[in-house]
Design an enzyme around this catalytic site. Structure first.
Site, PDB file in Angstrom:
ATOM      1  N   SER A 126     -15.603 -19.977 -24.307  1.00 44.50           N
ATOM      2  CA  SER A 126     -14.987 -20.437 -23.057  1.00 44.50           C
ATOM      3  C   SER A 126     -15.993 -21.212 -22.208  1.00 44.50           C
ATOM      4  O   SER A 126     -17.202 -20.952 -22.264  1.00 44.50           O
ATOM      5  CB  SER A 126     -14.518 -19.204 -22.290  1.00 44.50           C
ATOM      6  N   TYR A 150     -15.723 -11.389 -18.236  1.00 44.26           N
ATOM      7  CA  TYR A 150     -15.083 -12.274 -19.212  1.00 44.26           C
ATOM      8  C   TYR A 150     -16.121 -13.218 -19.812  1.00 44.26           C
ATOM      9  O   TYR A 150     -16.255 -13.319 -21.035  1.00 44.26           O
ATOM     10  CB  TYR A 150     -13.946 -13.061 -18.532  1.00 44.26           C
TER      11      TYR A 150
HETATM   12  N1  LIG Z   1      -6.235 -20.937 -22.181  1.00 45.01           N
HETATM   13  C1  LIG Z   1      -7.416 -21.306 -21.710  1.00 45.01           C
HETATM   14  O1  LIG Z   1      -7.507 -22.079 -20.746  1.00 45.01           O
HETATM   15  C2  LIG Z   1      -8.694 -20.809 -22.335  1.00 45.01           C
HETATM   16  C3  LIG Z   1      -9.904 -21.297 -21.835  1.00 45.01           C
HETATM   17  C4  LIG Z   1     -11.101 -20.844 -22.418  1.00 45.01           C
HETATM   18  C5  LIG Z   1     -11.051 -19.930 -23.459  1.00 45.01           C
HETATM   19  N2  LIG Z   1      -9.843 -19.461 -23.901  1.00 45.01           N
HETATM   20  C6  LIG Z   1      -9.852 -18.487 -24.990  1.00 45.01           C
HETATM   21  O2  LIG Z   1      -9.001 -18.958 -26.032  1.00 45.01           O
HETATM   22  C7  LIG Z   1      -8.344 -17.857 -26.666  1.00 45.01           C
HETATM   23  C8  LIG Z   1      -6.845 -18.046 -26.617  1.00 45.01           C
HETATM   24  O3  LIG Z   1      -6.462 -18.152 -25.256  1.00 45.01           O
HETATM   25  P1  LIG Z   1      -4.941 -18.156 -24.801  1.00 45.01           P
HETATM   26  O4  LIG Z   1      -4.882 -18.986 -23.583  1.00 45.01           O
HETATM   27  O5  LIG Z   1      -4.075 -18.457 -25.938  1.00 45.01           O
HETATM   28  O6  LIG Z   1      -4.796 -16.629 -24.362  1.00 45.01           O
HETATM   29  P2  LIG Z   1      -3.573 -15.631 -24.566  1.00 45.01           P
HETATM   30  O7  LIG Z   1      -3.849 -14.462 -23.701  1.00 45.01           O
HETATM   31  O8  LIG Z   1      -2.302 -16.364 -24.368  1.00 45.01           O
HETATM   32  O9  LIG Z   1      -3.692 -15.232 -26.102  1.00 45.01           O
HETATM   33  C9  LIG Z   1      -4.506 -14.207 -26.575  1.00 45.01           C
HETATM   34  C10 LIG Z   1      -3.644 -13.297 -27.443  1.00 45.01           C
HETATM   35  O10 LIG Z   1      -4.486 -12.296 -28.008  1.00 45.01           O
HETATM   36  C11 LIG Z   1      -3.776 -11.092 -28.050  1.00 45.01           C
HETATM   37  N3  LIG Z   1      -4.738  -9.989 -28.086  1.00 45.01           N
HETATM   38  C12 LIG Z   1      -5.558  -9.559 -27.101  1.00 45.01           C
HETATM   39  N4  LIG Z   1      -6.288  -8.521 -27.498  1.00 45.01           N
HETATM   40  C13 LIG Z   1      -5.927  -8.272 -28.783  1.00 45.01           C
HETATM   41  C14 LIG Z   1      -6.304  -7.290 -29.738  1.00 45.01           C
HETATM   42  N5  LIG Z   1      -7.203  -6.340 -29.455  1.00 45.01           N
HETATM   43  N6  LIG Z   1      -5.716  -7.295 -30.961  1.00 45.01           N
HETATM   44  C15 LIG Z   1      -4.786  -8.236 -31.267  1.00 45.01           C
HETATM   45  N7  LIG Z   1      -4.377  -9.188 -30.395  1.00 45.01           N
HETATM   46  C16 LIG Z   1      -4.944  -9.201 -29.166  1.00 45.01           C
HETATM   47  C17 LIG Z   1      -2.904 -11.082 -26.800  1.00 45.01           C
HETATM   48  O11 LIG Z   1      -1.770 -10.255 -26.933  1.00 45.01           O
HETATM   49  C18 LIG Z   1      -2.558 -12.561 -26.650  1.00 45.01           C
HETATM   50  O12 LIG Z   1      -1.277 -12.832 -27.189  1.00 45.01           O
HETATM   51  C19 LIG Z   1      -8.854 -16.618 -25.960  1.00 45.01           C
HETATM   52  O13 LIG Z   1      -9.944 -16.114 -26.666  1.00 45.01           O
HETATM   53  C20 LIG Z   1      -9.306 -17.132 -24.605  1.00 45.01           C
HETATM   54  O14 LIG Z   1     -10.296 -16.310 -24.042  1.00 45.01           O
HETATM   55  C21 LIG Z   1      -8.666 -19.885 -23.371  1.00 45.01           C
END
Ligand SMILES: NC(=O)c1ccc[n+]([C@@H]2O[C@H](COP(=O)([O-])OP(=O)(O)OC[C@H]3O[C@@H](n4cnc5c(N)ncnc54)[C@H](O)[C@@H]3O)[C@@H](O)[C@H]2O)c1
Length: 324
Positions: A126, A150
């Site tokens: 991130s 985070y």
């Molecule tokens: N969306 C953004 O702007 C952004 C920015 C930087 C980093 N990220 C990273 O990208 C990745 C995806 O982000 P996103 O926006 O799709 O988030 P999101 O929360 O929509 O998706 C993450 C998914 O992981 C699942 N999850 C969480 N813990 C779990 C576990 N222990 N076992 C199985 N499933 C689990 C959740 O149910 C969720 O559906 C994440 O790692 C997030 O930290 C996202």
């Protein structure tokens, strides 16, 4: 190819799964359907993915040692680890959720990547890892101190991947995403909250007095980047653990985001400018030179176009799903 996507019912995991399934690849999706945000949107995403024959879904909490995954999953070319407890603000409230879902779960994923000898483990980091860095542009080799649990867990993921790549020869690619937005997005993120509140005539809160600035990156640019990493053979000098920013190099202030929404929905938005919250970075500004050099790709979608697409999707879905 066979791809294992963790967090497959999350925002990015869903889009990646859909794209790869459309291209005829086989996907195993894992998600624990966490209720950090409204699970109704996760179920909508899952329903769409289930329409594809080559999609297999496993509801599983990756942080629990309840299944030796490598016994059930035999042939995987790539693992894309997108499962995580996301959100900067919530990481102050429930730090353990971050250590469990982002660290313990990632340790299992690294072990799995090692056992299955996958071609690559691509994992989400991130932009928050830049923390208090003073640079104008965020470049991969210069980061500051983490400002939240985070960002700390995301940095730890990078170090864990580095270790596994050196000691166990697992090829890892870490992606520092910058504020991803688009259709089927996340209800806990600024764009969704702003639009929802605007439509309900509620006040919108602008942190750091509206001057918060972000490299907002449209979902298609994120998905194209991940697909390129899987499609293109690496250059000879590609290291075993490499980290890339995936972010729009043009930034936008939150106040300007409000103006784009106002124009699109043709409505004045009531807003309140408030101070910055603990753990937040005032400005993120992605340099995407490193990724561009290897993969010849930069995020392209202009924020105005992307936001308009998101709003079109939202308004369309709102007719069907009133809770939106
Ligand atoms: N969306 C953004 O702007 C952004 C920015 C930087 C980093 N990220 C990273 O990208 C990745 C995806 O982000 P996103 O926006 O799709 O988030 P999101 O929360 O929509 O998706 C993450 C998914 O992981 C699942 N999850 C969480 N813990 C779990 C576990 N222990 N076992 C199985 N499933 C689990 C959740 O149910 C969720 O559906 C994440 O790692 C997030 O930290 C996202």
């Amino acid at each position: 190819m066979n791809v294992l996507i963790t967090g497959s019912c999350g925002f990015i995991g869903f889009h990646l799964g859909k794209r790869l399934l459309k291209e005829g690849h086989s996907i195993i999706g894992i998600d624990n359907m966490s209720n950090y945000y409204d699970t109704r949107i996760k179920n909508i995403r899952l329903k769409i993915l289930k329409k594809y024959k080559r999609f297999k879904f496993v509801k599983l909490d990756l942080s629990k040692k309840n299944l030796k995954l490598s016994n059930t999953i035999k042939k995987i070319d790539y693992i894309v680890n997108l499962a995580a407890q996301a959100g900067v603000k919530y990481s102050l409230k429930d730090p353990l959720a971050y250590y469990q879902n982002n660290i313990v779960a990632f340790a299992y994923i690294l072990e799995l990547a090692k056992d299955l000898k996958v071609k690559k483990l691509i994992y989400a980091s991130s932009s928050s890892v830049y923390g208090d860095v003073k640079n104008k542009f965020f470049v991969e080799h210069k980061i500051g101190n983490p400002l939240s649990n985070y960002s700390l867990t995301k940095r730890m993921n990078e170090l864990m991947a580095d270790f596994y790549s050196k000691i166990f020869s697992v090829t890892c690619v870490g992606l520092r995403f910058f504020n991803v937005y688009g259709p089927y997005g996340r209800p806990d993120m600024a764009l969704w909250i702003f639009l929802k509140n605007a439509l309900l005539n509620r006040e919108v809160k602008l942190h750091n007095y509206g001057k918060m600035e972000r490299s907002f990156t449209y979902i298609d640019d994120i998905i194209n980047s991940i697909c390129l990493i899987m499609e293109i053979k690496d250059k000879k000098n590609h290291k075993k653990n490499v980290i890339f920013n995936i972010g729009n190099s043009n930034t936008i202030k939150l106040f300007s985001l409000v103006k784009i929404i106002e124009k699109k929905i043709n409505k004045k938005i009531r807003y309140k400018k408030i101070s910055i919250q603990f753990g937040e970075i005032k400005k993120t500004h992605a340099s995407n030179e490193k990724f561009n050099k290897i993969y010849n790709f930069k995020p392209k979608v202009k924020v105005t176009d992307g936001v308009n697409k998101f709003i079109d999707w939202y308004l369309d879905y709102k007719k069907k799903y009133k809770w939106l």
